[in-house]
Design an enzyme around this catalytic site. Sequence first.
Site, PDB file in Angstrom:
ATOM      1  N   ASP A  13       0.860  -1.193   0.000  1.00 51.63           N
ATOM      2  CA  ASP A  13       0.000   0.000   0.000  1.00 51.63           C
ATOM      3  C   ASP A  13       0.891   1.236   0.000  1.00 51.63           C
ATOM      4  OD1 ASP A  13      -2.318  -1.632   0.218  1.00 51.63           O
ATOM      5  OD2 ASP A  13      -2.052  -1.748   2.383  1.00 51.63           O
ATOM      6  N   ASP A  64      -6.100  -6.719  -4.620  1.00 50.12           N
ATOM      7  CA  ASP A  64      -7.075  -6.501  -3.549  1.00 50.12           C
ATOM      8  C   ASP A  64      -8.002  -5.355  -3.949  1.00 50.12           C
ATOM      9  OD1 ASP A  64      -8.527  -6.201  -1.294  1.00 50.12           O
ATOM     10  OD2 ASP A  64      -6.860  -5.620   0.006  1.00 50.12           O
ATOM     11  N   LYS A  66     -11.268  -5.802  -3.580  1.00 44.28           N
ATOM     12  CA  LYS A  66     -12.505  -6.076  -2.820  1.00 44.28           C
ATOM     13  C   LYS A  66     -13.703  -5.894  -3.758  1.00 44.28           C
ATOM     14  CE  LYS A  66     -10.526  -5.251   1.718  1.00 44.28           C
ATOM     15  NZ  LYS A  66      -9.248  -4.607   1.378  1.00 44.28           N
ATOM     16  N   PRO A 172      -5.120 -10.631   7.261  1.00 51.84           N
ATOM     17  CA  PRO A 172      -4.579  -9.277   7.402  1.00 51.84           C
ATOM     18  C   PRO A 172      -4.796  -8.756   8.827  1.00 51.84           C
ATOM     19  CG  PRO A 172      -6.772  -9.162   6.454  1.00 51.84           C
ATOM     20  CD  PRO A 172      -6.519 -10.626   6.775  1.00 51.84           C
ATOM     21  N   GLY A 173      -4.163  -7.627   9.111  1.00 47.83           N
ATOM     22  CA  GLY A 173      -4.343  -6.999  10.424  1.00 47.83           C
ATOM     23  C   GLY A 173      -3.206  -7.313  11.370  1.00 47.83           C
ATOM     24  N   GLY A 175       0.432  -6.718  12.972  1.00 49.81           N
ATOM     25  CA  GLY A 175       1.378  -5.604  13.177  1.00 49.81           C
ATOM     26  C   GLY A 175       0.645  -4.309  13.467  1.00 49.81           C
ATOM     27  N   GLN A 177      -2.213  -3.091  12.947  1.00 49.32           N
ATOM     28  CA  GLN A 177      -3.593  -3.117  13.464  1.00 49.32           C
ATOM     29  C   GLN A 177      -3.726  -3.938  14.753  1.00 49.32           C
ATOM     30  OE1 GLN A 177      -6.771  -3.678  10.517  1.00 49.32           O
ATOM     31  NE2 GLN A 177      -5.271  -3.345   8.901  1.00 49.32           N
ATOM     32  N   GLY A 179      -2.788  -7.248  15.378  1.00 40.50           N
ATOM     33  CA  GLY A 179      -2.675  -8.715  15.322  1.00 40.50           C
ATOM     34  C   GLY A 179      -1.242  -9.131  15.631  1.00 40.50           C
ATOM     35  N   GLY A 195       1.444  -5.021   5.987  1.00 39.16           N
ATOM     36  CA  GLY A 195       1.716  -3.824   5.205  1.00 39.16           C
ATOM     37  C   GLY A 195       2.655  -2.878   5.925  1.00 39.16           C
TER      38      GLY A 195
HETATM   39  O1  O7M Z   1      -0.645  -4.203   7.765  1.00 38.45           O
HETATM   40  P1  O7M Z   1      -1.478  -2.989   7.440  1.00 38.45           P
HETATM   41  O2  O7M Z   1      -2.476  -2.656   8.504  1.00 38.45           O
HETATM   42  O3  O7M Z   1      -0.669  -1.804   7.013  1.00 38.45           O
HETATM   43  O4  O7M Z   1      -2.296  -3.354   6.112  1.00 38.45           O
HETATM   44  C1  O7M Z   1      -3.315  -4.282   6.137  1.00 38.45           C
HETATM   45  C2  O7M Z   1      -3.694  -4.675   4.734  1.00 38.45           C
HETATM   46  O5  O7M Z   1      -4.699  -5.672   4.815  1.00 38.45           O
HETATM   47  C3  O7M Z   1      -4.277  -3.526   3.907  1.00 38.45           C
HETATM   48  O6  O7M Z   1      -3.833  -3.694   2.579  1.00 38.45           O
HETATM   49  C4  O7M Z   1      -5.774  -3.731   3.986  1.00 38.45           C
HETATM   50  O7  O7M Z   1      -6.449  -3.346   2.799  1.00 38.45           O
HETATM   51  C5  O7M Z   1      -5.876  -5.257   4.153  1.00 38.45           C
HETATM   52  N1  O7M Z   1      -7.067  -5.696   4.920  1.00 38.45           N
HETATM   53  C6  O7M Z   1      -7.308  -5.236   6.180  1.00 38.45           C
HETATM   54  O8  O7M Z   1      -6.522  -4.481   6.760  1.00 38.45           O
HETATM   55  N2  O7M Z   1      -8.446  -5.620   6.817  1.00 38.45           N
HETATM   56  C7  O7M Z   1      -9.366  -6.445   6.269  1.00 38.45           C
HETATM   57  O9  O7M Z   1     -10.368  -6.765   6.901  1.00 38.45           O
HETATM   58  C8  O7M Z   1      -9.120  -6.960   4.997  1.00 38.45           C
HETATM   59  C9  O7M Z   1      -7.929  -6.620   4.350  1.00 38.45           C
HETATM   60  C10 O7M Z   1      -7.626  -7.311   3.149  1.00 38.45           C
HETATM   61  O10 O7M Z   1      -6.540  -7.666   2.793  1.00 38.45           O
HETATM   62  O11 O7M Z   1      -8.681  -7.651   2.436  1.00 38.45           O
HETATM   63  C11 O7M Z   1      -8.489  -8.431   1.345  1.00 38.45           C
END
Ligand code: O7M
Length: 220
Positions: A13, A64, A66, A172-173, A175, A177, A179, A195
């Site tokens: 991202d 991604d 979605k 995902p999530g 670090g 966020q 997790g 990410g």
């Molecule tokens: O590690 P981060 O928080 O910087 O990034 C998390 C990545 O996971 C970011 O690209 C989000 O779009 C994705 N993500 C979520 O954070 N939460 C969700 O519920 C779902 C996703 C995801 O990957 O959906 C496919």
Amino acid sequence: MIPRKTGLILALDVDWDVDKSAAFLRGINDLIDAVKIGWFQLLNIGPWGIRELVNKVGKYFLADLKLGDVSHINEYVIRRIHDLGINGIIMHSVAGKDNLTGPVRVAKELGVDVYLLVSMSSGGELYDANLEYNVELGVELGVSGFIVPATKPNVIRRVRPMVGGGYQLLSPGVGAQGGKPGCAIANGADFEIVGRAILTSPDPRRTTLDFIDLIRKPSC
Ligand code: O7M
């Protein structure tokens, strides 16, 4: 299916240009199993920039977007994603059976993997209230796997027995966020998606190696 070596997927991202993204990926290419790209890269380098990046890096790329529109729009997007050399796409399960059946079929014909979002790392209460329905729909359609959040380990633990071993769970999530690294996999996921914790690290390779250590020896 995503080939698994380390269990780590990078969420790219960033608003970097193709060369900067490619250079960053080269630095950790051997440590990650896939690159997840989404709106940041699409809106900054455009589809042709993404195609260039895919060609330069030579890795499994997961789009991604979605995706959750009506069927013919979803099919169009999947065809264009395939044209860009991308290997897999993430779709919203709440789009429902009528909007997913045709697109999943088209994706299979093209060899594009579909991963269904069935829960979110924050919010997503309507998803969590309908978890079984959405997971069963994915199994019926024959998707490659599901997105299950690292911030909700109980969801991962519920989904794994529902689908058995033939589906990949991407989490995902991790670090930024909250997790805990390694714990989504310890609870039944196949991959952890990271990410910002890697992207903003002063030493991304070291940080990626630390994540892999924690996947191998989790403390949950
Ligand atoms: O590690 P981060 O928080 O910087 O990034 C998390 C990545 O996971 C970011 O690209 C989000 O779009 C994705 N993500 C979520 O954070 N939460 C969700 O519920 C779902 C996703 C995801 O990957 O959906 C496919």
